[in-house]
Design a protein around this motif. Structure first.
Motif, PDB file in Angstrom:
ATOM      1  N   GLN A 119       0.701  -1.127   0.105  1.00  0.00           N
ATOM      2  CA  GLN A 119      -0.026   0.102   0.047  1.00  0.00           C
ATOM      3  C   GLN A 119       0.950   1.298   0.030  1.00  0.00           C
ATOM      4  O   GLN A 119       0.439   2.157  -0.696  1.00  0.00           O
ATOM      5  CB  GLN A 119      -0.915  -0.031   1.342  1.00  0.00           C
ATOM      6  CG  GLN A 119      -2.024  -1.023   1.268  1.00  0.00           C
ATOM      7  CD  GLN A 119      -2.784  -1.197   2.585  1.00  0.00           C
ATOM      8  OE1 GLN A 119      -2.113  -0.640   3.488  1.00  0.00           O
ATOM      9  NE2 GLN A 119      -4.118  -1.563   2.371  1.00  0.00           N
ATOM     10  N   ALA A 123       1.122   4.181  -2.829  1.00  0.00           N
ATOM     11  CA  ALA A 123       0.950   5.860  -2.117  1.00  0.00           C
ATOM     12  C   ALA A 123       2.171   6.546  -2.603  1.00  0.00           C
ATOM     13  O   ALA A 123       2.090   7.879  -2.939  1.00  0.00           O
ATOM     14  CB  ALA A 123       0.652   5.675  -0.686  1.00  0.00           C
ATOM     15  N   TYR A 128      -3.008   4.411  -5.699  1.00  0.00           N
ATOM     16  CA  TYR A 128      -3.642   3.652  -4.381  1.00  0.00           C
ATOM     17  C   TYR A 128      -3.929   2.336  -4.682  1.00  0.00           C
ATOM     18  O   TYR A 128      -4.529   1.949  -5.593  1.00  0.00           O
ATOM     19  CB  TYR A 128      -5.051   4.406  -4.231  1.00  0.00           C
ATOM     20  CG  TYR A 128      -5.835   3.883  -3.108  1.00  0.00           C
ATOM     21  CD1 TYR A 128      -5.609   3.852  -1.946  1.00  0.00           C
ATOM     22  CD2 TYR A 128      -7.166   3.420  -3.639  1.00  0.00           C
ATOM     23  CE1 TYR A 128      -6.363   3.364  -1.136  1.00  0.00           C
ATOM     24  CE2 TYR A 128      -8.181   3.158  -2.526  1.00  0.00           C
ATOM     25  CZ  TYR A 128      -7.639   2.937  -1.160  1.00  0.00           C
ATOM     26  OH  TYR A 128      -8.409   2.589  -0.226  1.00  0.00           O
ATOM     27  N   PRO A 216      -5.425   8.250  -6.166  1.00  0.00           N
ATOM     28  CA  PRO A 216      -5.811   8.251  -4.694  1.00  0.00           C
ATOM     29  C   PRO A 216      -7.042   8.809  -4.355  1.00  0.00           C
ATOM     30  O   PRO A 216      -7.429   9.674  -5.142  1.00  0.00           O
ATOM     31  CB  PRO A 216      -4.523   8.897  -4.444  1.00  0.00           C
ATOM     32  CG  PRO A 216      -3.974   9.749  -5.586  1.00  0.00           C
ATOM     33  CD  PRO A 216      -4.433   8.927  -6.601  1.00  0.00           C
ATOM     34  N   SER A 288     -11.961   9.614  -5.869  1.00  0.00           N
ATOM     35  CA  SER A 288     -10.847  10.409  -6.300  1.00  0.00           C
ATOM     36  C   SER A 288     -11.103  11.518  -6.984  1.00  0.00           C
ATOM     37  O   SER A 288     -10.012  12.488  -7.454  1.00  0.00           O
ATOM     38  CB  SER A 288      -9.802   9.414  -7.402  1.00  0.00           C
ATOM     39  OG  SER A 288     -10.902   8.999  -8.489  1.00  0.00           O
TER      40      SER A 288
END
Length: 469
Positions: A119, A123, A128, A216, A288
């Motif tokens: 994860q 990022a 994401y 994201p 998003s």
């Protein structure tokens, strides 16, 4: 013979990576203590070539390979059971993120990488990776793939299988299938990715995967609804999906008993309302897309739900700290049950529409079969997956209560089967549910599974005893 096998394994990975005795103990501890694993050795390869060589060497010595990554499974999937011929191949050293392709929105990651690290890598690249579990700091990608893990974002992004675009797999004969192209469309034959995801190491050892990535999240709103009945949760999740344009990401049902245990045992958990309620629904809307329109959506849904009698109270998190506190409550439910003592666990799924009827049938049934039992159902109402767990009666002896496990399983699983559900939603079958699978799976389905196992692992060298008897 044992020393010859060990010498062969050490030649492949080095003596320091072949563990026995006290060095192997951490890898021979089963998460729920339902099994007492034993193995000839635990071997820690550092790359796919070493995994392939290990599998081939084990075949030469008529040994079985039990694949293991984070060893956090809940059904004994990596609980080796033969001290003479089971070799645990632990993949935790294979923890690299090999590539992130931003334009293709994909990430290639090895099986030993923790979910949290995967994860974070996404990022850091401005993308994401939506797969998330409460155990993300401990569980590893290999286990997520082996059990087709669902988790907390499944209602929007799907199970692990839905995020996979390709795999790298070591087969039972030591050959390696390389399929890490990251293609989104490939109809050039059978979908072999789907065959290996969820196979629990019984068809091949997955060493790496290509996953879809997403933009994201830039706006998010979290809310906790207090409810009188599970029917209200089903209605609310449909309204939230429709009103948000399918931007409902988390949708978690929690019973009063489960929340009470978390508030009793886990630091940082607090009663969310001044008055106790029978049921709670924790939801996330996330997108998003820029703006704050999801807050308006949530406000409208709450207003209409109050009008229609679908909720008793609600807490809306207006900042990240409050949202984190609400999710901490949900993620604390499993450890709270552990702190309370023995519990009998079920990981079941049903069509979402049938969850209220299941609870209406199963709750009185288990209370009649196990007097004094304290049901603690909770789970992912957004995809029909409930963890229908049963805590022991207050003051009861752990061992005496656990001796009733078979009775509890039969009561719960019979109801699930009658309603067209599954007895294994996201934890897998492992060694724990093989006998139950033979009872609840159609004979033709079991025959197909055996045929696939025989085709890919004819000598039963890969995780024998898991899924297929």
């Amino acid at each position: 013979m044992a020393e010859q096998i060990i010498a062969a394994l050490e030649k492949i990975v080095g003596a320091n990576q072949v563990l026995r005795g006290d060095r192997a103990k951490p890898y021979l501890t089963e998460w729920r203590r339902a099994f007492q694993p034993v193995a000839l050795a635990v071997v820690r390869p550092g790359n796919t070539g070493e995994v392939a060589a290990l599998v081939q060497s084990c075949a030469d010595f008529d040994c079985a390979v039990v694949a293991q990554s984070g060893n956090t499974g809940l059904v004994g999937g990596s609980a080796a059971s033969d001290a003479r011929r089971h070799v645990i191949v632990n993949l935790e050293r294979m923890d690299r993120v090999r590539e992130i392709d931003a334009d293709n929105a994909t990430m290639t990651v090895e099986a030993g990488c923790t979910l949290a690290d995967a994860q974070q890598a996404a990022a850091d690249a401005g993308l994401y990776f939506p797969l998330t579990l409460a155990s993300r700091d401990r569980c590893r990608i290999g286990g997520n793939l082996a059990t087709n893990a669902g988790g907390l974002n499944v209602v929007r992004y799907g199970n692990t299988r839905d995020l996979v675009l390709g795999l790298e797999v070591v087969l039972a004969d030591g050959r390696v299938w390389h399929n890490l192209s990251g293609l989104r469309k490939d109809n050039s034959g059978f979908d072999l990715n789907d065959l290996f995801v969820g196979s629990e190491g019984a068809l091949g050892v997955v060493t790496a995967a290509v996953f879809k990535l997403y933009d994201p999240v830039v706006q998010q709103v979290t809310a906790l609804f207090a409810l009188d009945a599970p029917e209200q949760a089903v209605a609310l999740q449909r309204r939230l999906i429709a009103a948000s344009g399918h931007n409902l990401t988390g949708c978690e049902l929690m019973s009063r008993q489960a929340v009470s245990l978390a508030c009793t045992h886990i630091e940082g958990c607090h009663e969310p309302f001044e008055v106790d309620h029978d049921w709670y629904l924790l939801v996330d809307l996330a997108s998003s897309a820029q703006g704050h329109w999801l807050h308006e959506v949530m406000a409208q849904v709450v207003e209409h739900a109050r009008r229609d009698g679908l909720l008793s109270d609600v807490v809306i998190a207006h900042d990240d700290e409050r949202a984190a506190a609400l999710w901490h409550l949900r993620e604390s439910l499993p450890p709270a049950q552990v702190a309370e003592g023995a519990s009998i666990k079920h990981d079941i799924s049903l069509p979402i529409s049938k969850l209220p009827m299941f609870l209406a049938r199963a709750l009185p049934a288990v209370r009649e079969a196990l007097p004094g039992v304290r049901p603690c159902p909770f789970g992912h109402v957004g995809d029909g997956n409930l963890h229908f767990n049963l805590s022991k009666p207050a003051g009861a002896d752990d061992e005496t209560f656990l001796a009733q496990s078979e009775t509890a399983h039969t009561v719960v699983h019979d109801i699930v089967a009658e309603m067209g559900g599954s007895i294994a939603a996201e934890h897998g079958i492992g060694r724990l549910k093989v006998e139950a699978l033979s009872r609840y799976k159609q004979p033709v389905e079991r025959d197909m599974m055996r045929a696939i196992k025989a085709a890919l692992d004819p000598d039963n060298r890969l995780n024998p005893g898991v899924i297929v008897d």
